[in-house]
Write an enzyme that holds these catalytic residues in place. Structure first.
Site, PDB file in Angstrom:
ATOM      1  CG  HIS A  84     -11.136  86.516  48.207  1.00  0.00           C
ATOM      2  ND1 HIS A  84     -11.835  86.813  47.063  1.00  0.00           N
ATOM      3  CD2 HIS A  84     -10.650  85.278  48.030  1.00  0.00           C
ATOM      4  CE1 HIS A  84     -11.784  85.801  46.229  1.00  0.00           C
ATOM      5  NE2 HIS A  84     -11.065  84.839  46.791  1.00  0.00           N
ATOM      6  CB  CYS A 136      -9.039  85.704  44.161  1.00  0.00           C
ATOM      7  SG  CYS A 136      -8.840  83.922  44.288  1.00  0.00           S
ATOM      8  N   GLY A 183     -13.833  85.327  41.976  1.00  0.00           N
ATOM      9  CA  GLY A 183     -14.910  84.569  41.351  1.00  0.00           C
ATOM     10  C   GLY A 183     -14.296  83.445  40.560  1.00  0.00           C
ATOM     11  CD  GLU A 184     -13.616  79.467  37.775  1.00  0.00           C
ATOM     12  OE1 GLU A 184     -13.565  79.031  38.941  1.00  0.00           O
ATOM     13  OE2 GLU A 184     -12.653  79.400  36.988  1.00  0.00           O
ATOM     14  CD  GLU A 188     -12.768  90.265  47.685  1.00  0.00           C
ATOM     15  OE1 GLU A 188     -11.655  90.744  48.010  1.00  0.00           O
ATOM     16  OE2 GLU A 188     -12.885  89.297  46.906  1.00  0.00           O
TER      17      GLU A 188
HETATM   18  N1  GLN Z   1      -9.945  79.491  41.245  1.00  0.00           N
HETATM   19  C1  GLN Z   1     -10.576  80.664  40.724  1.00  0.00           C
HETATM   20  C2  GLN Z   1     -10.159  80.933  39.293  1.00  0.00           C
HETATM   21  O1  GLN Z   1      -9.381  80.245  38.734  1.00  0.00           O
HETATM   22  C3  GLN Z   1     -10.259  81.881  41.563  1.00  0.00           C
HETATM   23  C4  GLN Z   1     -10.903  81.729  42.918  1.00  0.00           C
HETATM   24  C5  GLN Z   1     -11.350  82.985  43.555  1.00  0.00           C
HETATM   25  O2  GLN Z   1     -11.443  84.054  42.943  1.00  0.00           O
HETATM   26  N2  GLN Z   1     -11.694  82.850  44.804  1.00  0.00           N
HETATM   27  O3  GLN Z   1     -10.621  81.859  38.704  1.00  0.00           O
END
Ligand code: GLN
Length: 202
Positions: A177, A79, A47-48, A179
């Protein structure tokens, strides 16, 4: 029975729940400290990471998550989840906090904007066949501490090898990922890891 929580504040937690649901474990969302108390392993989704970190702080989960890691429960991050488990991050937001636990330095969005997302066949230690790995604005690992085991690396155009799957004790992280594919081997690996951890959450 192993009860695996999936941190469900932001990101692709539903896909992790799907991947885990075929693996003969109990799976549930974790959105607050009370729900964390009911699981004995945890997955942190992609995610972010800035948003996950901010929301974790807001709901009072950051310190309980750090304690969960210190108490020796198994935790897997993909990630953004890898970023959350890293002791040190590069190109993070200045106020961005992580849970930490894995002695690595990760660079966020390391593959650059031109190659935002890509797939590649990755050789993973102890996996008989390669793994189709999906990378989306992924981090990579730039420094690995002595107690960290590197399970997979990715070779960049400049011929640099960067770890993209690491393990330190009860903690596992991938820059990609699993998942988002139908291949459950990374989740299986994590479940095996978690089952061998004796901690029981009370
Ligand atoms: N770029 C995202 C971050 O800094 C990570 C991207 C992802 O989880 N697909 O959190």
């Amino acid at each position: 029975m192993l009860r695996v929580g999936v941190l469900a504040l932001q990101g692709d937690f539903r896909e992790h729940i799907n991947s885990l649901s075929s693996l003969n474990v109990a799976v549930q969302k974790v959105r607050n400290p009370e729900e964390l108390k009911t699981v004995n392993a945890l997955v942190i989704p992609g995610g972010e990471s800035t948003t996950i970190s901010m929301l974790a702080k807001r709901v009072g989960l950051l310190e309980p998550l750090r304690k969960f890691v210190k108490d020796g429960f198994a935790v897997y991050g993909s990630c953004a989840g890898m970023i959350m488990l890293a002791d040190e991050i590069l190109d993070g937001r200045s106020d961005q906090e992580t849970i930490g636990g894995i002695d690595i330095t990760v660079r966020r969005n390391a593959f650059g904007r031109q190659v935002d997302s890509f797939e590649t066949d990755l050789a993973i230690k102890d996996f008989k066949e390669s793994f189709r790995a999906v990378f989306i604005r992924a981090p990579w690992v730039e420094r690995v501490g002595s107690s960290v085991e590197v399970l997979a690396t990715y070779k960049t155009e400049n011929n640099e090898d960067h770890p993209v799957m690491v393990r330190q004790g009860t903690l596992l992280a991938t820059a990609f990922h699993p998942e988002l594919t139908n291949d459950n081997r990374v989740h299986e690996y994590f479940v095996q890891m978690a089952k061998s951890v004796s901690s029981v959450n009370s």
